[in-house]
Design an enzyme around this catalytic site. Structure first.
Site, PDB file in Angstrom:
ATOM      1  N   ARG A  58       0.858  -1.154   0.005  1.00 26.94           N
ATOM      2  CA  ARG A  58      -0.117   0.044  -0.019  1.00 26.94           C
ATOM      3  C   ARG A  58       0.996   1.333   0.033  1.00 26.94           C
ATOM      4  O   ARG A  58       0.349   2.170  -0.351  1.00 26.94           O
ATOM      5  CB  ARG A  58      -1.050  -0.086   1.299  1.00 26.94           C
ATOM      6  CG  ARG A  58      -2.117  -0.945   1.067  1.00 26.94           C
ATOM      7  CD  ARG A  58      -3.120  -1.135   2.143  1.00 26.94           C
ATOM      8  NE  ARG A  58      -2.485  -1.506   3.338  1.00 26.94           N
ATOM      9  CZ  ARG A  58      -2.243  -2.730   3.638  1.00 26.94           C
ATOM     10  NH1 ARG A  58      -2.522  -3.611   3.065  1.00 26.94           N
ATOM     11  NH2 ARG A  58      -1.681  -3.032   4.910  1.00 26.94           N
ATOM     12  N   GLU A  95       5.050  -9.300  16.653  1.00 27.45           N
ATOM     13  CA  GLU A  95       4.525  -9.786  17.942  1.00 27.45           C
ATOM     14  C   GLU A  95       4.991 -11.491  18.026  1.00 27.45           C
ATOM     15  O   GLU A  95       5.236 -11.973  19.176  1.00 27.45           O
ATOM     16  CB  GLU A  95       3.127  -9.859  17.941  1.00 27.45           C
ATOM     17  CG  GLU A  95       2.545  -9.594  19.427  1.00 27.45           C
ATOM     18  CD  GLU A  95       1.054  -9.537  19.655  1.00 27.45           C
ATOM     19  OE1 GLU A  95       0.312  -9.507  20.584  1.00 27.45           O
ATOM     20  OE2 GLU A  95       0.438  -9.126  18.235  1.00 27.45           O
TER      21      GLU A  95
HETATM   22  P1  AMP Z   1       3.987  -1.904  11.963  1.00 25.53           P
HETATM   23  O1  AMP Z   1       5.400  -2.422  11.646  1.00 25.53           O
HETATM   24  O2  AMP Z   1       3.618  -2.406  13.381  1.00 25.53           O
HETATM   25  O3  AMP Z   1       4.213  -0.419  12.293  1.00 25.53           O
HETATM   26  O4  AMP Z   1       3.094  -2.265  11.024  1.00 25.53           O
HETATM   27  C1  AMP Z   1       2.936  -1.714   9.711  1.00 25.53           C
HETATM   28  C2  AMP Z   1       2.639  -2.295   8.336  1.00 25.53           C
HETATM   29  O5  AMP Z   1       1.475  -3.174   8.996  1.00 25.53           O
HETATM   30  C3  AMP Z   1       1.979  -1.476   7.564  1.00 25.53           C
HETATM   31  O6  AMP Z   1       2.673  -1.609   6.178  1.00 25.53           O
HETATM   32  C4  AMP Z   1       0.402  -1.549   7.452  1.00 25.53           C
HETATM   33  O7  AMP Z   1      -0.017  -1.635   6.185  1.00 25.53           O
HETATM   34  C5  AMP Z   1       0.299  -2.806   8.261  1.00 25.53           C
HETATM   35  N1  AMP Z   1      -0.825  -2.585   9.296  1.00 25.53           N
HETATM   36  C6  AMP Z   1      -0.552  -2.772  10.667  1.00 25.53           C
HETATM   37  N2  AMP Z   1      -1.865  -2.831  11.189  1.00 25.53           N
HETATM   38  C7  AMP Z   1      -2.695  -2.222  10.635  1.00 25.53           C
HETATM   39  C8  AMP Z   1      -4.000  -2.009  10.716  1.00 25.53           C
HETATM   40  N3  AMP Z   1      -4.577  -2.012  11.810  1.00 25.53           N
HETATM   41  N4  AMP Z   1      -4.645  -1.723   9.638  1.00 25.53           N
HETATM   42  C9  AMP Z   1      -4.178  -1.500   8.386  1.00 25.53           C
HETATM   43  N5  AMP Z   1      -3.011  -1.942   8.158  1.00 25.53           N
HETATM   44  C10 AMP Z   1      -2.112  -2.152   9.170  1.00 25.53           C
END
Ligand code: AMP
Length: 173
Positions: A58, A95
């Site tokens: 995305r 996680e």
């Molecule tokens: P993080 O590494 O935990 O910051 O996760 C970010 C990645 O996971 C991004 O590429 C987001 O597109 C996806 N992501 C994580 N949580 C969500 C959520 N609640 N809704 C949509 N995409 C998410």
């Protein structure tokens, strides 16, 4: 325009307990798409950016459009095994378990100023790994932008060395 009204919450996707923030409802709205891109452009236009790096998948959509608007090139960071030429990889913790992302070794030249973009900041692990990749290639991360930030997950703490911006904030789940 209130961009938040264009985000759709999808409960229990991709798994039980997650509220997925769906940007496709923003992207399909012509005013929402234009406004989001304009806001990202205004944040970045004075940063002398040389390359926009977007994260699969995305992060490719507005990242690519932003690169064109800034008049610079676009570089994809992808899941393992997708990029055809020589790559550099970074593995980071989730996680449960780990994940890996890759960039082409010749995508960034030493000293280039890089803007990193993804759709959403959650824990920050993905973006931190992406900034590590860019820096290993000698790039300088001058800005990190997201459409959405889940403030309550404190992903910003991992990115405290950077200029981080998000267009839409959620302070609670
Ligand atoms: P993080 O590494 O935990 O910051 O996760 C970010 C990645 O996971 C991004 O590429 C987001 O597109 C996806 N992501 C994580 N949580 C969500 C959520 N609640 N809704 C949509 N995409 C998410």
């Amino acid at each position: 325009m209130d961009l938040k009204t264009l985000i759709r919450d999808v409960p229990n996707f991709p798994k039980e307990g997650i509220i997925f923030k769906d940007i496709t409802t923003l992207l399909k709205n012509p005013d929402g798409l234009a406004d989001a891109l304009k806001e990202l452009y205004n944040l970045a236009k004075d940063k002398s950016v040389d390359k926009v790096v977007g994260i699969e998948s995305r992060g490719f959509i507005l990242g690519g459009a932003l690169a064109e608007k800034l008049g610079v090139g676009f570089v994809p960071i992808r899941k393992p095994g997708k990029l055809p030429a020589e790559t550099l990889s970074e593995t980071y913790s989730l996680e449960y378990g780990t994940d890996t992302i890759e960039i082409h070794k010749d995508a960034i030249s030493p000293g280039e100023k890089v803007l990193l973009h993804d759709d959403l900041l959650a824990t920050g692990g993905t973006m931190k790994a992406a900034s590590n990749l860019v820096e290993k290639l000698g790039g300088k991360v001058v800005q990190i932008s997201f459409i959405i930030e889940l403030d309550f997950l404190n992903g910003r703490d991992l990115l405290k060395d950077y200029d981080v911006h998000s267009l839409i904030h959620y302070s609670a789940e």
